[in-house]
Design a protein around this motif. Structure first.
Motif, PDB file in Angstrom:
ATOM      1  N   LEU A 191      43.993  43.090  40.711  1.00  0.00           N
ATOM      2  CA  LEU A 191      44.720  43.973  40.079  1.00  0.00           C
ATOM      3  C   LEU A 191      43.994  45.205  39.442  1.00  0.00           C
ATOM      4  N   GLY A 192      44.541  46.380  39.669  1.00  0.00           N
ATOM      5  CA  GLY A 192      43.847  47.439  38.980  1.00  0.00           C
ATOM      6  C   GLY A 192      44.508  48.189  37.663  1.00  0.00           C
ATOM      7  N   ALA A 193      43.533  48.543  36.723  1.00  0.00           N
ATOM      8  CA  ALA A 193      44.091  49.199  35.447  1.00  0.00           C
ATOM      9  C   ALA A 193      45.040  50.413  35.763  1.00  0.00           C
ATOM     10  N   ASP A 194      44.728  51.085  37.090  1.00  0.00           N
ATOM     11  CA  ASP A 194      45.354  52.286  37.398  1.00  0.00           C
ATOM     12  C   ASP A 194      46.779  51.654  38.076  1.00  0.00           C
ATOM     13  N   GLY A 195      47.028  50.668  38.173  1.00  0.00           N
ATOM     14  CA  GLY A 195      48.648  50.046  38.830  1.00  0.00           C
ATOM     15  C   GLY A 195      48.426  49.538  40.100  1.00  0.00           C
ATOM     16  N   SER A 196      47.088  49.567  40.714  1.00  0.00           N
ATOM     17  CA  SER A 196      47.042  49.008  42.249  1.00  0.00           C
ATOM     18  C   SER A 196      47.190  47.342  42.046  1.00  0.00           C
ATOM     19  N   GLU A 197      47.617  46.984  43.296  1.00  0.00           N
ATOM     20  CA  GLU A 197      47.781  45.502  43.636  1.00  0.00           C
ATOM     21  C   GLU A 197      47.299  45.177  44.812  1.00  0.00           C
ATOM     22  N   ILE A 198      46.325  44.524  45.075  1.00  0.00           N
ATOM     23  CA  ILE A 198      45.637  44.408  46.572  1.00  0.00           C
ATOM     24  C   ILE A 198      45.684  42.838  46.592  1.00  0.00           C
ATOM     25  N   PRO A 199      46.529  42.336  47.579  1.00  0.00           N
ATOM     26  CA  PRO A 199      46.917  41.032  47.711  1.00  0.00           C
ATOM     27  C   PRO A 199      45.478  40.675  48.744  1.00  0.00           C
ATOM     28  N   VAL A 200      44.707  39.581  48.598  1.00  0.00           N
ATOM     29  CA  VAL A 200      43.681  39.124  49.611  1.00  0.00           C
ATOM     30  C   VAL A 200      44.037  37.925  50.082  1.00  0.00           C
ATOM     31  N   PRO A 201      44.357  37.708  51.291  1.00  0.00           N
ATOM     32  CA  PRO A 201      44.889  36.463  51.986  1.00  0.00           C
ATOM     33  C   PRO A 201      43.985  35.379  51.776  1.00  0.00           C
ATOM     34  N   TYR A 202      44.406  34.124  51.834  1.00  0.00           N
ATOM     35  CA  TYR A 202      43.566  32.957  51.906  1.00  0.00           C
ATOM     36  C   TYR A 202      42.617  33.207  53.101  1.00  0.00           C
ATOM     37  N   GLY A 203      41.284  33.034  52.475  1.00  0.00           N
ATOM     38  CA  GLY A 203      40.285  33.034  53.572  1.00  0.00           C
ATOM     39  C   GLY A 203      38.727  32.813  52.565  1.00  0.00           C
ATOM     40  N   PRO A 204      37.558  32.727  53.305  1.00  0.00           N
ATOM     41  CA  PRO A 204      36.272  32.792  52.754  1.00  0.00           C
ATOM     42  C   PRO A 204      35.903  33.534  51.626  1.00  0.00           C
ATOM     43  N   LYS A 205      35.353  32.938  50.362  1.00  0.00           N
ATOM     44  CA  LYS A 205      35.014  33.581  49.201  1.00  0.00           C
ATOM     45  C   LYS A 205      33.996  34.827  49.689  1.00  0.00           C
ATOM     46  N   ASP A 206      33.433  34.758  50.714  1.00  0.00           N
ATOM     47  CA  ASP A 206      32.621  36.113  51.276  1.00  0.00           C
ATOM     48  C   ASP A 206      33.421  37.237  51.444  1.00  0.00           C
ATOM     49  N   ALA A 207      34.573  36.981  51.873  1.00  0.00           N
ATOM     50  CA  ALA A 207      35.372  37.961  52.363  1.00  0.00           C
ATOM     51  C   ALA A 207      36.256  38.530  51.097  1.00  0.00           C
ATOM     52  N   LEU A 208      36.419  37.757  50.181  1.00  0.00           N
ATOM     53  CA  LEU A 208      36.971  38.304  48.964  1.00  0.00           C
ATOM     54  C   LEU A 208      35.818  39.040  48.166  1.00  0.00           C
ATOM     55  N   ALA A 209      34.580  38.557  48.213  1.00  0.00           N
ATOM     56  CA  ALA A 209      33.539  39.245  47.548  1.00  0.00           C
ATOM     57  C   ALA A 209      33.642  40.698  48.109  1.00  0.00           C
ATOM     58  N   ASP A 210      33.665  40.880  49.446  1.00  0.00           N
ATOM     59  CA  ASP A 210      33.673  42.453  50.197  1.00  0.00           C
ATOM     60  C   ASP A 210      34.714  43.232  49.470  1.00  0.00           C
ATOM     61  N   ARG A 211      35.845  42.605  49.499  1.00  0.00           N
ATOM     62  CA  ARG A 211      37.224  43.270  48.905  1.00  0.00           C
ATOM     63  C   ARG A 211      36.972  43.955  47.673  1.00  0.00           C
ATOM     64  N   ILE A 212      36.397  42.912  46.723  1.00  0.00           N
ATOM     65  CA  ILE A 212      35.962  43.380  45.588  1.00  0.00           C
ATOM     66  C   ILE A 212      35.281  44.633  45.308  1.00  0.00           C
ATOM     67  N   TRP A 213      34.214  44.362  46.176  1.00  0.00           N
ATOM     68  CA  TRP A 213      32.979  45.689  46.085  1.00  0.00           C
ATOM     69  C   TRP A 213      33.704  46.752  46.540  1.00  0.00           C
ATOM     70  N   ASP A 214      34.486  46.586  47.611  1.00  0.00           N
ATOM     71  CA  ASP A 214      35.289  47.911  48.228  1.00  0.00           C
ATOM     72  C   ASP A 214      35.911  48.520  46.857  1.00  0.00           C
ATOM     73  N   GLU A 215      36.630  47.787  46.325  1.00  0.00           N
ATOM     74  CA  GLU A 215      37.200  48.604  45.134  1.00  0.00           C
ATOM     75  C   GLU A 215      36.508  49.118  43.932  1.00  0.00           C
ATOM     76  N   VAL A 216      35.464  48.210  43.863  1.00  0.00           N
ATOM     77  CA  VAL A 216      34.217  48.745  42.878  1.00  0.00           C
ATOM     78  C   VAL A 216      33.703  50.208  43.219  1.00  0.00           C
ATOM     79  N   VAL A 217      33.471  50.099  44.720  1.00  0.00           N
ATOM     80  CA  VAL A 217      32.899  51.539  45.141  1.00  0.00           C
ATOM     81  C   VAL A 217      33.726  52.475  45.222  1.00  0.00           C
ATOM     82  N   ARG A 218      35.125  52.457  45.093  1.00  0.00           N
ATOM     83  CA  ARG A 218      36.022  53.467  44.977  1.00  0.00           C
ATOM     84  C   ARG A 218      36.184  53.693  43.537  1.00  0.00           C
ATOM     85  N   ARG A 219      35.840  53.172  42.691  1.00  0.00           N
ATOM     86  CA  ARG A 219      35.915  53.606  41.466  1.00  0.00           C
ATOM     87  C   ARG A 219      34.596  53.888  40.507  1.00  0.00           C
ATOM     88  N   GLY A 220      33.553  53.702  41.429  1.00  0.00           N
ATOM     89  CA  GLY A 220      32.298  54.028  40.940  1.00  0.00           C
ATOM     90  C   GLY A 220      31.880  55.569  41.012  1.00  0.00           C
TER      91      GLY A 220
END
Ligand code: C5P
Length: 220
Positions: A191-220
């Motif tokens: 969930l983003g403070a900007d209202g965004s909502e990104i579901p990350v399907p069931y999968g490895p914790k490494d894949a979720l980690a990568d999606r989280i960094w994607d969102e951090v980079v977008r805001r950095g």
């Protein structure tokens, strides 16, 4: 994948779970394994970041190329976060921090006495590290990410927690039998403070980690 989009960035990740001691042999703790936080640290290194991993009682080997600081309690974790976050571009609080700690610490092991009722354990509130750094960013413009584990009303509770904590992103896990604690897999909504909502399907914790960094980079 394969991008070094965190090159030149310093990121701080907390992982594991704090332990709040009662006496030299006992503590109040939680079931966090630290695996999601360690996956975040590995992923950030692969993307070129300088990574400080604040590890609270995770029984995991130090990841290569990561500056690891081991802590025990919430108070120690707070000190380590404030120190490491001073020059950080992003802070990700993946650790499970105890909300309360025993009011007193017995320097000798607490003994049971025949025929006596157990003494109640008085608790006091721990500092909320995520709320504190979100409200008062150690470095202006840094991206702050929190985690939440919910069993019901996952999205509504997650939105409320995001607002309460004041962070930029909140990764909400649904706690279940095969998910989250100790498992190699996770399923979450970012969930983003900007209202965004990104579901990350069931999968490895490494894949979720990568999606989280994607969102951090977008805001950095
Ligand atoms: O309030 P709750 O414990 O559900 O919030 C979880 C999020 O807040 C996690 O990111 C956790 O690291 C952080 N937290 C914290 N300090 C606390 C409690 C939680 O930083 N005392």
């Amino acid at each position: 994948g394969g991008e070094r989009d965190l090159a030149g960035k310093h990121v701080v990740v907390s992982a594991g779970g704090t332990r709040e001691p009662l006496d030299p042999v006992r503590f109040l703790g939680n079931r966090s394994s630290g695996k999601q936080g360690y996956a975040l640290a590995r992923s950030a290194v692969a993307r070129g970041a300088r990574v400080t991993l604040l590890s609270a009682n995770a029984a995991l080997p130090d990841p290569a190329g990561v500056d690891v600081v081991h802590v025990g309690t919430a108070v120690q974790l707070r000190e380590a976060v404030l120190k490491a976050a001073a020059d950080a571009d992003a802070v990700v609080m993946a650790a499970a921090v105890a909300d309360f700690r025993p009011e007193t610490y017995a320097t000798g092991k607490i003994k049971k006495k025949d025929g006596q009722e157990p003494a109640p354990i008085a608790l006091v509130r721990n500092p909320d590290i995520l709320a504190e750094i979100s409200a008062d960013r150690p470095r202006p413009g840094q991206v702050v990410v929190g985690f939440a584990a919910e069993t019901d009303d996952v999205l509504a509770n997650g939105r409320a927690k995001l607002a309460r904590k004041g962070c930029d992103l909140l990764v909400v896990n649904e706690v279940g039998e095969r998910k989250t604690f100790g498992s190699e897999e996770n399923e979450a909504v970012i969930l983003g403070a900007d209202g965004s909502e990104i579901p990350v399907p069931y999968g490895p914790k490494d894949a979720l980690a990568d999606r989280i960094w994607d969102e951090v980079v977008r805001r950095g």
